[in-house]
Design an enzyme around this catalytic site. Structure first.
Site, PDB file in Angstrom:
ATOM      1  N   CYS A   1      28.257  -7.473  31.037  1.00  0.00           N
ATOM      2  CA  CYS A   1      26.841  -7.118  31.110  1.00  0.00           C
ATOM      3  C   CYS A   1      26.477  -6.087  30.043  1.00  0.00           C
ATOM      4  CB  CYS A   1      26.516  -6.573  32.502  1.00  0.00           C
ATOM      5  SG  CYS A   1      26.589  -7.816  33.800  1.00  0.00           S
TER       6      CYS A   1
ATOM      7  N   ASP B   1      36.367  -0.451  44.438  1.00  0.00           N
ATOM      8  CA  ASP B   1      35.651  -0.300  43.174  1.00  0.00           C
ATOM      9  C   ASP B   1      36.145   0.987  42.512  1.00  0.00           C
ATOM     10  OD1 ASP B   1      32.762  -1.457  41.876  1.00  0.00           O
ATOM     11  OD2 ASP B   1      33.400   0.525  41.236  1.00  0.00           O
TER      12      ASP B   1
END
Length: 314
Positions: free
Chosen positions: A187, A64
C-alpha cells in the site's frame, strides 16, 4: 462480574442476527464458543475486527507488530490521533473490549513467524489473514492445508482486491494462485483507498461468520473479487482445483534455516545461479521476499524441488 449470557441486555445485543433463521440462538451460542486467530490489525483488520467482535465471537487472538501511524488513519478508522505511536494490537484490543465485553481479546505485538505458527493456531477454529502480505498468506495457507483448518484471506491494492475461503476441506491458496502477479506492491508503494479496504474486510468478516455457523453454500472454495475502478464485482468457485504437485517455494522464518542449506542472499546483489549439492535445500532471501520468491520459482522450474524463501511476515 462476567456479563456473558447473564441477562436480557446480553440477548438484546444480538437480537437482530438471532432472529435470522440461519442463525437463531443455537448459532449465536456457536459464535460465543468460537476461537479465531486474526493476523493483522491494519487496513483490513480495522474493519474486520469490529465486525467479528460485534457479532459475538467468543475469543480472538490478534497478531500485529506495528504501531499506529498518521498515514494509517485515512483507512484504519479503528484508530484515533491519540493512538499514534502505540501498538495496533494493544489499541485494537482495548477499543474492541469497550465495544463488546462478551469477547475475549488476546493481543500480541508480534510478527507472524512460520516457525511459531503451529503454536499461535493450535487452539483456534478459524484463521483470518488480514496482513495483506504474500509471504504471510502462503505461510498461513500451507499451515492450514496441513492441519485442515479453514482460512479466510483477503488482499487489496489501489481500488481492487479479492477475498477467498481456503483449506478446511477446500483447496489451498496455492491451488488457486500458484504464482504471484507480475506487478505486486505494498500500500505504501501503490496506494489504496479506504472504502475499498473496508468493503473487502466486511466480506472477509461475512465469510468468517458463515464458516463458523456452518452455513451452506460454504465460502470455503469461493473467491470474490472487487474492482471499484471499473465497478465490477466477480467471483468463482474452485472446489475441485488441483493442488500443485510441487508446492514451492516453502515460506521459512530465519530460525528455520539449517546449516546444511545453501542460502542465497539477494539484497543489493544480482541473482546468482545456485549450485547446490545433491539433496541440498536452496533458500533465497531478500528484504521484502518478492525477489526471493521469483528467483525461487525460476530455480524450481528447472527441476529443483527443495526450494524455500525467507519472506517478510505479517
Amino acid at each position: 462480574m462476567d456479563r456473558r449470557h447473564t441477562g436480557q441486555r446480553d440477548m438484546s445485543r444480538y437480537e437482530r442476527q438471532i432472529c435470522l433463521p440461519e442463525i437463531g440462538p443455537e448459532g449465536q451460542a456457536r459464535l460465543a464458543k468460537a476461537r479465531v486467530l486474526v493476523v493483522g490489525a491494519g487496513g483490513l483488520g480495522a474493519t474486520l475486527l469490529p465486525q467479528l467482535v460485534g457479532a459475538g465471537i467468543g475469543f480472538i487472538r490478534l497478531l500485529d507488530p506495528d504501531v499506529v501511524e498518521e498515514s494509517n488513519l485515512h483507512r484504519q478508522t479503528l484508530y484515533r490521533m491519540n493512538h499514534l505511536g502505540r501498538p495496533k494490537a494493544e489499541v485494537a484490543a482495548a477499543s474492541l473490549g469497550l465495544l463488546n465485553p462478551d469477547c475475549t481479546l488476546e493481543p500480541h505485538i508480534a510478527r507472524l513467524d512460520p516457525a511459531g505458527l503451529p503454536q499461535w493456531a493450535a487452539d483456534v477454529d478459524l484463521i483470518l489473514d488480514a496482513a495483506d502480505t504474500f509471504a504471510t498468506s502462503y505461510a498461513l495457507s500451507d499451515h492450514c492445508r496441513a492441519t485442515r483448518q479453514p482460512l479466510i484471506s483477503a488482499s487489496v491494492t489501489g481500488r481492487q482486491g479479492y477475498v477467498g475461503g481456503f483449506c478446511g476441506g477446500a483447496p489451498s491458496l496455492r491451488a488457486v494462485f500458484p504464482d504471484l502477479p507480475e506487478s505486486l506492491g505494498a500500500c505504501a508503494e501503490t496506494g489504496v483507498l479506504g472504502p475499498v479496504v473496508a468493503c473487502l474486510a466486511a466480506l472477509q468478516a461475512q465469510m468468517a461468520l458463515a464458516v463458523l455457523l456452518q452455513h451452506r453454500l460454504s465460502p470455503l472454495g469461493q473467491v470474490l473479487s472487487l474492482d471499484l475502478a471499473t465497478w465490477r464485482l466477480g467471483g468463482f468457485r474452485f472446489d475441485n482445483a488441483p493442488e500443485p504437485t510441487n508446492p514451492s517455494p516453502a515460506i521459512l522464518s530465519p530460525a528455520q534455516i539449517n546449516e546444511t542449506d545453501l542460502v542465497i542472499d539477494l539484497r543489493n546483489t544480482p541473482t546468482p545461479a545456485p549450485h547446490p549439492t545433491p539433496g541440498q535445500r536452496v533458500v533465497f532471501t531478500c528484504t521484502s521476499g518478492l525477489r526471493a520468491w521469483r528467483a525461487a520459482r525460476a530455480f524450481a522450474a528447472q527441476g529443483h524441488t527443495d526450494v524455500a524463501i525467507v519472506g517478510a511476515g505479517a
